[in-house]
Design an enzyme around this catalytic site. Sequence first.
Site, PDB file in Angstrom:
ATOM      1  N   LYS A 138     115.460  84.500  90.217  1.00  0.00           N
ATOM      2  CA  LYS A 138     114.534  84.087  91.270  1.00  0.00           C
ATOM      3  C   LYS A 138     113.273  84.938  91.239  1.00  0.00           C
ATOM      4  CE  LYS A 138     114.762  85.425  95.511  1.00  0.00           C
ATOM      5  NZ  LYS A 138     115.174  85.715  96.903  1.00  0.00           N
ATOM      6  N   ASP A 186     115.177  80.135  96.710  1.00  0.00           N
ATOM      7  CA  ASP A 186     115.699  81.084  97.690  1.00  0.00           C
ATOM      8  C   ASP A 186     116.488  80.311  98.734  1.00  0.00           C
ATOM      9  OD1 ASP A 186     113.810  79.795  99.236  1.00  0.00           O
ATOM     10  OD2 ASP A 186     112.984  81.631 100.090  1.00  0.00           O
TER      11      ASP A 186
END
Length: 223
Positions: free
Chosen positions: A120, A138
Amino acid sequence: MKKADVVQFFARLAEDNPHPETELEYVNAFTLLVAVVLSAQMTDAGVNKATRRLFAEADTPEKMAALGEDALKDHLKTINFYNTKARNVLALSRALIERHGSEIPADRELLEALPGVGRKTANVVLNSAFGRETFAVDTHIFRVCNRTRLAPGKTPLAVELKLEKAVPQPFRLHAHHWLILHGRYTCKARTPECWRCVVADLCPFKPKTPPPEARKARKREPA
């Protein structure tokens, strides 16, 4: 979600916010990387509060490494898990100096090889610093993609891979920011504000949350 609806979905988000940006404050690719590492289990506002003074002192890997662990921890003491994160920031700073001549690599695998950097984080840096069409999933994006059925999946990676296939041009570059901001301010976890959502009619989520005035009136109704 049908292809035509996906186009409408992003077209409306784009019209509502033509120039979406990360809410993390940074001055260059290095400080962006550090800010994203620090943002795990933190709000962007909380990270910004801690990093304004830090980045004024240390905006390069050399300056960050020179701070030392105690000084860095003092800067980060309001950050969740600041002891571990301080060690990771120092380690990734030294790794950047030793492996990459203090430059931030524009490569996912090389970024993920840095201490404290996961997929991420790498995707955020590639998107915001290098203009790559990446999808950093997320908790907000995971929720929005599953709730709207835009890109449903049981894991962040599954959602990311579906977004790769589903998001059309010209929306790919900014899709990450539109989705995270939509999840943060409209499609909230506990009380999604469906009454003001620009894509509510494209979303199968039920029931739709009524506006605050309607909820108050419902509470005043006699039993």
